[in-house]
Design a protein around this motif. Structure first.
Motif, PDB file in Angstrom:
ATOM      1  N   GLU A 126     -50.834  21.122  16.208  1.00  0.00           N
ATOM      2  CA  GLU A 126     -50.019  22.289  15.852  1.00  0.00           C
ATOM      3  C   GLU A 126     -49.535  23.032  17.090  1.00  0.00           C
ATOM      4  OE1 GLU A 126     -50.258  26.402  13.185  1.00  0.00           O
ATOM      5  OE2 GLU A 126     -51.966  25.027  13.246  1.00  0.00           O
ATOM      6  N   ILE A 127     -50.444  23.302  18.014  1.00  0.00           N
ATOM      7  CA  ILE A 127     -50.076  24.029  19.237  1.00  0.00           C
ATOM      8  C   ILE A 127     -49.086  23.210  20.060  1.00  0.00           C
ATOM      9  CG2 ILE A 127     -50.945  24.969  21.417  1.00  0.00           C
ATOM     10  CD1 ILE A 127     -53.643  25.443  19.950  1.00  0.00           C
ATOM     11  N   GLY A 128     -49.373  21.925  20.221  1.00  0.00           N
ATOM     12  CA  GLY A 128     -48.550  21.069  21.067  1.00  0.00           C
ATOM     13  C   GLY A 128     -47.150  20.861  20.529  1.00  0.00           C
ATOM     14  N   SER A 129     -46.991  20.705  19.209  1.00  0.00           N
ATOM     15  CA  SER A 129     -45.661  20.463  18.646  1.00  0.00           C
ATOM     16  C   SER A 129     -44.759  21.676  18.797  1.00  0.00           C
ATOM     17  CB  SER A 129     -45.780  20.069  17.165  1.00  0.00           C
ATOM     18  OG  SER A 129     -46.365  21.108  16.407  1.00  0.00           O
ATOM     19  N   HIS A 130     -45.293  22.869  18.628  1.00  0.00           N
ATOM     20  CA  HIS A 130     -44.491  24.082  18.819  1.00  0.00           C
ATOM     21  C   HIS A 130     -44.071  24.230  20.282  1.00  0.00           C
ATOM     22  CE1 HIS A 130     -46.456  25.984  15.002  1.00  0.00           C
ATOM     23  NE2 HIS A 130     -45.450  25.166  14.711  1.00  0.00           N
ATOM     24  N   PHE A 131     -45.003  23.957  21.181  1.00  0.00           N
ATOM     25  CA  PHE A 131     -44.708  24.047  22.617  1.00  0.00           C
ATOM     26  C   PHE A 131     -43.630  23.038  23.008  1.00  0.00           C
ATOM     27  CE2 PHE A 131     -45.400  22.775  27.016  1.00  0.00           C
ATOM     28  CZ  PHE A 131     -45.559  23.989  27.681  1.00  0.00           C
ATOM     29  N   LEU A 132     -43.761  21.799  22.538  1.00  0.00           N
ATOM     30  CA  LEU A 132     -42.828  20.734  22.918  1.00  0.00           C
ATOM     31  C   LEU A 132     -41.422  20.985  22.386  1.00  0.00           C
ATOM     32  CD1 LEU A 132     -42.347  18.001  24.244  1.00  0.00           C
ATOM     33  CD2 LEU A 132     -43.119  16.902  22.131  1.00  0.00           C
ATOM     34  N   SER A 133     -41.294  21.508  21.170  1.00  0.00           N
ATOM     35  CA  SER A 133     -39.976  21.739  20.597  1.00  0.00           C
ATOM     36  C   SER A 133     -39.186  22.760  21.412  1.00  0.00           C
ATOM     37  CB  SER A 133     -40.094  22.197  19.143  1.00  0.00           C
ATOM     38  OG  SER A 133     -40.781  23.431  19.050  1.00  0.00           O
ATOM     39  N   ILE A 134     -39.885  23.724  22.014  1.00  0.00           N
ATOM     40  CA  ILE A 134     -39.203  24.719  22.860  1.00  0.00           C
ATOM     41  C   ILE A 134     -38.884  24.133  24.228  1.00  0.00           C
ATOM     42  CG2 ILE A 134     -39.415  26.975  23.974  1.00  0.00           C
ATOM     43  CD1 ILE A 134     -41.305  27.785  21.653  1.00  0.00           C
ATOM     44  N   ILE A 135     -39.838  23.432  24.815  1.00  0.00           N
ATOM     45  CA  ILE A 135     -39.633  22.821  26.128  1.00  0.00           C
ATOM     46  C   ILE A 135     -38.462  21.841  26.104  1.00  0.00           C
ATOM     47  CG2 ILE A 135     -40.645  21.107  27.717  1.00  0.00           C
ATOM     48  CD1 ILE A 135     -41.564  23.884  28.325  1.00  0.00           C
ATOM     49  N   GLY A 136     -38.237  21.202  24.962  1.00  0.00           N
ATOM     50  CA  GLY A 136     -37.150  20.240  24.847  1.00  0.00           C
ATOM     51  C   GLY A 136     -35.792  20.813  25.211  1.00  0.00           C
ATOM     52  N   TYR A 137     -35.593  22.109  24.959  1.00  0.00           N
ATOM     53  CA  TYR A 137     -34.320  22.740  25.298  1.00  0.00           C
ATOM     54  C   TYR A 137     -34.096  22.831  26.811  1.00  0.00           C
ATOM     55  CZ  TYR A 137     -33.946  24.254  20.407  1.00  0.00           C
ATOM     56  OH  TYR A 137     -33.849  24.279  19.036  1.00  0.00           O
ATOM     57  N   SER A 138     -35.168  22.716  27.590  1.00  0.00           N
ATOM     58  CA  SER A 138     -35.049  22.878  29.047  1.00  0.00           C
ATOM     59  C   SER A 138     -34.656  21.586  29.753  1.00  0.00           C
ATOM     60  CB  SER A 138     -36.382  23.376  29.631  1.00  0.00           C
ATOM     61  OG  SER A 138     -37.371  22.353  29.594  1.00  0.00           O
ATOM     62  N   TYR A 139     -34.636  20.454  29.056  1.00  0.00           N
ATOM     63  CA  TYR A 139     -34.398  19.170  29.719  1.00  0.00           C
ATOM     64  C   TYR A 139     -33.035  19.111  30.415  1.00  0.00           C
ATOM     65  CZ  TYR A 139     -38.428  17.347  27.063  1.00  0.00           C
ATOM     66  OH  TYR A 139     -39.681  17.134  26.540  1.00  0.00           O
ATOM     67  N   LEU A 140     -32.001  19.638  29.766  1.00  0.00           N
ATOM     68  CA  LEU A 140     -30.667  19.620  30.370  1.00  0.00           C
ATOM     69  C   LEU A 140     -30.672  20.331  31.717  1.00  0.00           C
ATOM     70  CD1 LEU A 140     -27.580  19.147  30.345  1.00  0.00           C
ATOM     71  CD2 LEU A 140     -27.386  21.294  29.062  1.00  0.00           C
ATOM     72  N   PHE A 141     -31.299  21.491  31.777  1.00  0.00           N
ATOM     73  CA  PHE A 141     -31.297  22.289  32.999  1.00  0.00           C
ATOM     74  C   PHE A 141     -32.203  21.669  34.064  1.00  0.00           C
ATOM     75  CE2 PHE A 141     -30.537  24.960  29.283  1.00  0.00           C
ATOM     76  CZ  PHE A 141     -29.257  25.416  29.583  1.00  0.00           C
ATOM     77  N   THR A 142     -33.297  21.066  33.635  1.00  0.00           N
ATOM     78  CA  THR A 142     -34.157  20.341  34.571  1.00  0.00           C
ATOM     79  C   THR A 142     -33.386  19.202  35.222  1.00  0.00           C
ATOM     80  OG1 THR A 142     -36.145  20.844  33.286  1.00  0.00           O
ATOM     81  CG2 THR A 142     -36.272  18.984  34.804  1.00  0.00           C
ATOM     82  N   ALA A 143     -32.648  18.444  34.406  1.00  0.00           N
ATOM     83  CA  ALA A 143     -31.900  17.290  34.901  1.00  0.00           C
ATOM     84  C   ALA A 143     -30.811  17.702  35.886  1.00  0.00           C
ATOM     85  CB  ALA A 143     -31.286  16.540  33.716  1.00  0.00           C
ATOM     86  N   ILE A 196     -41.209  29.313  26.460  1.00  0.00           N
ATOM     87  CA  ILE A 196     -40.007  30.143  26.577  1.00  0.00           C
ATOM     88  C   ILE A 196     -39.795  30.571  28.025  1.00  0.00           C
ATOM     89  CG2 ILE A 196     -38.982  32.367  25.932  1.00  0.00           C
ATOM     90  CD1 ILE A 196     -40.424  32.037  23.199  1.00  0.00           C
ATOM     91  N   ALA A 197     -40.869  30.921  28.716  1.00  0.00           N
ATOM     92  CA  ALA A 197     -40.781  31.323  30.125  1.00  0.00           C
ATOM     93  C   ALA A 197     -40.232  30.186  30.977  1.00  0.00           C
ATOM     94  CB  ALA A 197     -42.161  31.745  30.627  1.00  0.00           C
ATOM     95  N   THR A 198     -40.692  28.973  30.724  1.00  0.00           N
ATOM     96  CA  THR A 198     -40.201  27.803  31.462  1.00  0.00           C
ATOM     97  C   THR A 198     -38.715  27.591  31.212  1.00  0.00           C
ATOM     98  OG1 THR A 198     -42.360  26.714  31.369  1.00  0.00           O
ATOM     99  CG2 THR A 198     -40.443  25.306  31.753  1.00  0.00           C
ATOM    100  N   LEU A 199     -38.289  27.701  29.973  1.00  0.00           N
ATOM    101  CA  LEU A 199     -36.878  27.501  29.618  1.00  0.00           C
ATOM    102  C   LEU A 199     -35.979  28.507  30.335  1.00  0.00           C
ATOM    103  CD1 LEU A 199     -34.567  26.328  27.940  1.00  0.00           C
ATOM    104  CD2 LEU A 199     -35.275  27.838  26.061  1.00  0.00           C
TER     105      LEU A 199
END
Length: 454
Positions: A126-143, A196-199
């Motif tokens: 439960e904790i991991g899936s919520h965290f991952l769904s938000i982090i996924g939005y940051s991939y474009l900016f990371t790349a 969210i902070a990472t994003l």
């Protein structure tokens, strides 16, 4: 000290020091982030560790694209071809953006299933899936930030990207302080607050880097419109030919690394938490090797692009010698400081014991691991020797490391023994990699004058 060595050390320090300072601050703040999340408990450590392990897959693939950009930009700068760097940046940015969006979509659709592959613990899922769904939005900016940094550092612009990275990381840590625990009236979001902070920090960093590229006239809207033909150019074909093995290399490597983590996770939540803590603890000491690797790729690539083969080989040998010496020193520092770092985490004595044994095992293999980072990632790829590195890394992981790790898990070896078996391929790859460097077969100029595009 003769002039050649003096020149080498001046250049090495010019590139290495800012990058190392940036990564040192990065790792320090990552430890703070890790401690902030770690104080939420073992389940949160394990959940974030699993989510970050999946995020490592797109991140490492992005590094494959970026390694190709480094080869071309470094050699183009060796010929002072600014247009070639702009065209390379435009082309690679477009490709990497498309790939990042695909992975972002995957996290939005399949986060619970992804976390479930690694852990059967309901709380971790439960904790991991919520965290991952938000982090996924940051991939474009990371790349995109990876490509922008490559374009800048290969031209000698390393300080301002370092400042931007530090600013983004300070912002990330501050937002973690607010959002994880709900300080100063902010909502208390736990691990979701960390995501969210990472994003937000990634968005800020990418915007600053893009603005710097525009100001330095590497990328402007006019340049982009004038170079749309790059997708049908010789450069694009050469990039795909040279970089494709590197991308495959990164893909097989990161999938292998993910399978390693899956094996560790199957040993239990305590083992998952211990493995998840290793990288943040180690990286504060080993970030210097990332700086040296970047310096080696730029310096060796510049010399090859300028058709100074002997100097490129001389630089390569000096980088390897420095890496071996520093590995001894830093291994000792890691062992000496570990007793002061672990008490900062809210972990059980069982997890603490596991981390201790893992750190000692890491130190044993660290010389080979660091040599591979500088030699394979920095030196051999700078000469366009991507196919050799691809086979060396892929066979090392899949033919040697993974079978040994799987066997050791099956026979219930202790975690540190599984970790050693999984990473023993580093020793073999280091020997073969150094041998390859000494043959000088890897030195190739891939941007000869007739290939340079206006």
């Amino acid at each position: 000290m003769n002039e050649s060595k003096k020149e080498y050390y001046q250049k090495m320090l010019y590139f290495t020091v800012p990058i190392t300072i940036q990564l040192l601050i990065t790792s320090s703040l990552n430890i703070i982030d890790s401690i902030m999340v770690g104080r939420l408990g073992v389940d949160s450590i394990a959940a974030v560790g699993v989510a970050n392990k999946f995020s490592q897959i797109p991140t490492v693939l992005f590094q494959g694209f970026a390694s190709g950009a480094t080869i071309f930009c470094a050699q183009y700068w060796g010929t002072k071809n600014k247009s070639g760097i702009s065209r390379s940046t435009i082309f690679v940015s477009a490709i990497i953006a498309a790939f990042s969006l695909i992975f972002s979509l995957i996290t939005q659709l399949f986060s619970p299933y992804i976390i479930g592959i690694f852990s059967s613990d309901r709380s971790v899922q439960e904790i991991g899936s919520h965290f991952l769904s938000i982090i996924g939005y940051s991939y474009l900016f990371t790349a995109l930030s990876m490509i922008f940094v490559v374009a800048l550092k290969t031209t000698g612009e390393v300080r301002r990207p370092t400042y931007y990275s530090v600013l983004a990381l300070v912002l990330n840590t501050f937002l973690n302080f607010l959002l994880i625990y709900g300080n100063w009236g902010a909502p208390k979001l736990g691990t979701e607050g960390a995501a969210i902070a990472t994003l937000i920090s990634r968005i800020v960093q990418t915007a600053l880097l893009f603005n710097l590229l525009v100001r330095k006239q590497f990328i402007t809207w006019r340049i982009i419109k004038e170079n749309l033909d790059v997708f049908r150019s010789t450069l694009s074909k050469d990039y795909i030919r040279i970089t494709f093995p590197s991308i495959i290399n990164h893909a097989t490597w990161t999938v292998g690394d993910t399978v390693y983590f899956w094996l560790y996770a199957k040993m239990g939540t305590d083992q998952t938490a211990a493995i998840s803590m290793i990288d943040p603890i180690i990286f504060i000491f080993t970030c210097v090797f990332a700086g040296i690797s970047d310096a080696s790729s730029v310096m060796v690539g510049n010399e090859i692009g300028a058709n100074r083969k002997e100097k490129a080989v001389q630089f390569a040998k000096q980088f390897i010698k420095i890496t071996i010496i520093l590995s001894f020193i830093i291994g000792i520092l890691i062992i000496l400081t570990l007793p002061f770092i672990l008490p900062l985490y809210k972990i059980t004595s069982v997890v603490a014991t596991l981390v201790h044994s893992l750190i000692y095992t890491y130190v044993i293999i660290s010389i080979a691991k660091n040599v591979n980072y500088i030699n394979n990632v920095g030196i051999l790829r700078a000469g366009g020797d991507t196919k050799y590195v691809m086979w060396l890394d892929t066979l090392g992981v899949w033919i040697w490391g993974l079978p040994l790790a799987a066997i050791s898990v099956y026979f219930h070896f202790p975690l540190y023994m599984v970790y050693f078996c999984a990473n023993s391929h580093e020793i073999i790859r280091a020997i073969l990699g150094i041998k390859r460097t000494l043959t000088q077969k890897w030195v190739r100029n891939i941007v000869e004058p007739q290939k340079v595009e206006a």
